[in-house]
Design a protein around this motif. Sequence first.
Motif, PDB file in Angstrom:
ATOM      1  N   LEU A   1     -67.810  -4.770  35.483  1.00  0.00           N
ATOM      2  CA  LEU A   1     -67.317  -4.406  34.493  1.00  0.00           C
ATOM      3  C   LEU A   1     -66.805  -3.152  34.369  1.00  0.00           C
ATOM      4  O   LEU A   1     -67.529  -2.291  35.107  1.00  0.00           O
ATOM      5  CB  LEU A   1     -68.123  -5.047  32.985  1.00  0.00           C
ATOM      6  CG  LEU A   1     -68.309  -6.480  33.291  1.00  0.00           C
ATOM      7  CD1 LEU A   1     -68.994  -6.988  31.712  1.00  0.00           C
ATOM      8  CD2 LEU A   1     -67.109  -7.492  33.042  1.00  0.00           C
ATOM      9  N   GLU A   2     -66.067  -2.704  33.311  1.00  0.00           N
ATOM     10  CA  GLU A   2     -65.529  -1.461  33.141  1.00  0.00           C
ATOM     11  C   GLU A   2     -66.079  -1.022  31.939  1.00  0.00           C
ATOM     12  O   GLU A   2     -66.299  -2.116  31.047  1.00  0.00           O
ATOM     13  CB  GLU A   2     -64.236  -1.195  33.272  1.00  0.00           C
ATOM     14  CG  GLU A   2     -63.479  -1.203  34.491  1.00  0.00           C
ATOM     15  CD  GLU A   2     -62.203  -0.624  34.409  1.00  0.00           C
ATOM     16  OE1 GLU A   2     -61.590  -0.503  33.471  1.00  0.00           O
ATOM     17  OE2 GLU A   2     -61.447  -0.590  35.557  1.00  0.00           O
TER      18      GLU A   2
ATOM     19  N   GLU B   1     -65.484  -2.577  28.134  1.00  0.00           N
ATOM     20  CA  GLU B   1     -64.727  -3.719  28.399  1.00  0.00           C
ATOM     21  C   GLU B   1     -65.815  -5.064  27.827  1.00  0.00           C
ATOM     22  O   GLU B   1     -66.947  -4.727  27.955  1.00  0.00           O
ATOM     23  CB  GLU B   1     -64.617  -4.090  29.831  1.00  0.00           C
ATOM     24  CG  GLU B   1     -63.824  -5.381  30.197  1.00  0.00           C
ATOM     25  CD  GLU B   1     -63.569  -5.742  31.768  1.00  0.00           C
ATOM     26  OE1 GLU B   1     -62.935  -6.693  32.091  1.00  0.00           O
ATOM     27  OE2 GLU B   1     -64.171  -4.958  32.437  1.00  0.00           O
ATOM     28  N   GLU B   2     -64.896  -5.756  27.255  1.00  0.00           N
ATOM     29  CA  GLU B   2     -65.852  -7.061  26.784  1.00  0.00           C
ATOM     30  C   GLU B   2     -65.509  -8.437  27.713  1.00  0.00           C
ATOM     31  O   GLU B   2     -64.401  -8.608  27.873  1.00  0.00           O
ATOM     32  CB  GLU B   2     -65.613  -7.194  25.479  1.00  0.00           C
ATOM     33  CG  GLU B   2     -65.887  -6.004  24.496  1.00  0.00           C
ATOM     34  CD  GLU B   2     -65.305  -6.356  23.067  1.00  0.00           C
ATOM     35  OE1 GLU B   2     -64.817  -7.518  22.726  1.00  0.00           O
ATOM     36  OE2 GLU B   2     -65.431  -5.336  22.272  1.00  0.00           O
ATOM     37  N   GLN B   3     -66.635  -9.169  27.854  1.00  0.00           N
ATOM     38  CA  GLN B   3     -66.328 -10.269  28.510  1.00  0.00           C
ATOM     39  C   GLN B   3     -67.460 -11.548  28.325  1.00  0.00           C
ATOM     40  O   GLN B   3     -68.369 -11.119  28.234  1.00  0.00           O
ATOM     41  CB  GLN B   3     -66.351 -10.226  30.203  1.00  0.00           C
ATOM     42  CG  GLN B   3     -66.217 -11.436  31.012  1.00  0.00           C
ATOM     43  CD  GLN B   3     -65.858 -10.979  32.606  1.00  0.00           C
ATOM     44  OE1 GLN B   3     -65.126 -10.287  32.889  1.00  0.00           O
ATOM     45  NE2 GLN B   3     -66.814 -11.418  33.449  1.00  0.00           N
TER      46      GLN B   3
ATOM     47  N   TYR C   1     -71.069  -6.873  26.364  1.00  0.00           N
ATOM     48  CA  TYR C   1     -70.305  -5.549  25.866  1.00  0.00           C
ATOM     49  C   TYR C   1     -70.804  -4.563  26.988  1.00  0.00           C
ATOM     50  O   TYR C   1     -71.808  -3.891  26.940  1.00  0.00           O
ATOM     51  CB  TYR C   1     -70.539  -5.221  24.592  1.00  0.00           C
ATOM     52  CG  TYR C   1     -70.264  -6.285  23.479  1.00  0.00           C
ATOM     53  CD1 TYR C   1     -69.127  -6.218  22.976  1.00  0.00           C
ATOM     54  CD2 TYR C   1     -71.083  -7.161  23.018  1.00  0.00           C
ATOM     55  CE1 TYR C   1     -68.755  -7.038  21.878  1.00  0.00           C
ATOM     56  CE2 TYR C   1     -70.731  -8.221  22.310  1.00  0.00           C
ATOM     57  CZ  TYR C   1     -69.596  -8.206  21.656  1.00  0.00           C
ATOM     58  OH  TYR C   1     -69.224  -9.175  20.599  1.00  0.00           O
TER      59      TYR C   1
ATOM     60  N   PRO D   1     -64.049   3.431  33.779  1.00  0.00           N
ATOM     61  CA  PRO D   1     -62.864   2.883  33.606  1.00  0.00           C
ATOM     62  C   PRO D   1     -61.657   3.414  34.714  1.00  0.00           C
ATOM     63  O   PRO D   1     -61.696   4.522  35.072  1.00  0.00           O
ATOM     64  CB  PRO D   1     -62.427   3.074  32.203  1.00  0.00           C
ATOM     65  CG  PRO D   1     -63.469   3.352  31.541  1.00  0.00           C
ATOM     66  CD  PRO D   1     -64.411   4.050  32.594  1.00  0.00           C
TER      67      PRO D   1
ATOM     68  N   TYR E   1     -58.957  -5.807  40.369  1.00  0.00           N
ATOM     69  CA  TYR E   1     -59.451  -5.824  38.848  1.00  0.00           C
ATOM     70  C   TYR E   1     -59.377  -7.087  38.342  1.00  0.00           C
ATOM     71  O   TYR E   1     -60.113  -7.620  37.637  1.00  0.00           O
ATOM     72  CB  TYR E   1     -59.149  -4.698  38.008  1.00  0.00           C
ATOM     73  CG  TYR E   1     -59.272  -4.666  36.486  1.00  0.00           C
ATOM     74  CD1 TYR E   1     -60.469  -4.080  36.226  1.00  0.00           C
ATOM     75  CD2 TYR E   1     -58.601  -5.019  35.583  1.00  0.00           C
ATOM     76  CE1 TYR E   1     -61.038  -4.068  34.928  1.00  0.00           C
ATOM     77  CE2 TYR E   1     -58.857  -5.212  34.474  1.00  0.00           C
ATOM     78  CZ  TYR E   1     -60.127  -4.705  34.141  1.00  0.00           C
ATOM     79  OH  TYR E   1     -60.449  -4.618  32.571  1.00  0.00           O
TER      80      TYR E   1
END
Length: 694
Positions: free
Chosen positions: A145-146, A149-151, A185, A212, A637
Amino acid sequence: MMDRKRIAMMAGVGVAAALVLALIAVVILRAVGVIAVPFVDANATKAAVETTLPESEGSTADNASTEATVNSAEETTQIAKSGVTEPPTEDPAETSTEEVTSTEEETETQTEDETQESTEETAEETVPETKEPPTYRFVEPLLHLEAGEEQMSGLVCSDPTAPPVPVYWSSANPEIADIIDGMIYAKSEGVTTLTAKLEGQEITCQVQVHEPTLLVYINYSYLNLLPGEKKQLAVGVEPADTKQNIALSWQSSNTKVATVDGNGVVTAKKAGTARIVGHVGKKYEVCCDVVVEAKLESLTFIDGNITMQPGQTRFLPVSVVPVEAASGKAIVWQSSKPEVATVDQGGNVYALSPGNATISVFVGDDYTACVVMVKEPATQPPTQPPTEAPTQPPTEAPTEPPTEESLPVETSEAETGDVGESSADVPTQEPTLEPPTEAPTSPPEETLPTVTPAESDPGETPGVIETEPETDPIPEVPLPPAPQVTLVFDAGHGGKFVGSNYGAGTYLLRPDGDQYEKDLTLVVALMAKTYIEDHYEGVTIVMTRTTDTHLSTDQVEDLKLRCAIAAQVGADAMISFHFNAVASHSAAGAVVLCSQKPTVAATSAGIGNCVLDELEKLGIGRRGVATKLLGDTGLDYYAINRHCAAYDIPGIIIENCFFDNPAEVPFFDSEAALMNLAIADVKGIAKYYGLREK
């Protein structure tokens, strides 16, 4: 008298006992289901006893005996009904009754045992097998993740039908990445471990958070130019307000073929290839491959129109100026009348039958043609005139035109005869004095040979038969077999994944007043499928979804499953339809997101450029083809790019326009506008694959 009464009474008792035993047997058999008869009541027993007693000799004795017998029968019947028997100890009926009762008890016990055994067997058969408890896992054991970023976590259950259970989440280092209710998060660079505890299980996954990275795009990743042509290259980044170094510089790999100035203007020099590289700061690069084609000045058949005879073969040389103009171009030969003359793809002509055929050669989009005239061999005229005709004119015939004095005059027969007699050299046969009128002055009309270039006068057009045109219409380029292409069309998002809900238009509004990206992508994808199948040959379309649904409740799994469909059907490419949006709601234009993996990069960028060409015709700005890497992993990405590339399948994401920008509302805010987008996307795809229109 007493003896007779006693005898009669004993006989009655015996008969009654026999009846009682019979009744008991019937009751037992009825109880076990062997027979089914109604129970015999006291009146029926009394009637039976009366019919079996012998007639008494005296009325008094008979009455007494009958009364005693009836009383005894009634008592016995009543005892049978009550189930209690107290006969005399030595009565033979007692043993029989006990045996019957014992048999009944044994039968009941056996029946109970059989029933219990049957019940146990049935219970064993109906007991369901114990199901194994469901297991849980993370779709990705290592997440990249960056920061910022949220996932979703990607936790899935082995049993999709299992009811939801409480999950207790934790992070080993919440400063790097935290997890709340399954949502991760990413906060700062580093690696941490996430843990999920549920149903007595403990599952973990690692999360690596990267700095990022920028999305960098170029408006053209491929150019085809002629010498002297120029083209402007443009580069953009997202987010546009980045604080990173994005200073831009340009470089050409072959300045003899193409040059580029500091502003990104490419100038084609001469035929060849070159790569233009744009350096964005110190971390990013964009590329544009340039092909410069030589301009064709002339294309002609060296021999012009030719004449052949049936059965002959001849090579037709072609002049191309400059020669480089034909480099890399398709060269195709064709005959307008294969029944007259055929031509192979090497330029060899085969004459078959009399007639004219136009032979054409196509070099790319240019062509030239010549006429091949197939003739039978000409019939030669006779070398000698007919025998009847004199080989030489008569000697008397004047060798010069006769003068007026020597012209024949009218004379008498005598004079004629005198004249004849005075000339000793004149032949004596009169018919030879004049040439035969029937002697042909030219060969008979039916034996005239067909006019050929060798026999025609210099002023005549050689080799043209008056009944046929000199040249036929130029035939079309022969069509190669239609390409067979399998494509997966993916309507982005769907179901619980709405995409962006910042739509600036009013078409397909939700009850909450939002315009969801997932609704627009589904409409465009379905329209694109219908249009390409209706207008092009040799194409198979597979959809990832045709309704408002998702493939998995977890977003990570959902995206992997979409790409897995492309692998299952052996797709040539996967096209994912989307609409763009940014926080500022002011960006505009179309962008196509492509993979940078070498095995799919060229095809991905090729499709992207062709689609952008068509979207540009609608007035949508050309942001260009973009690639983005995931940190320093070397992976793409975006999930569609990354997972499709893992199968070596080009997966591209078409961001048709920014649907959160009010200025671009006309491009998507009606059914007609969405159809225009779908058609533009399809035409770009068809152009790249060379699909044949129906």
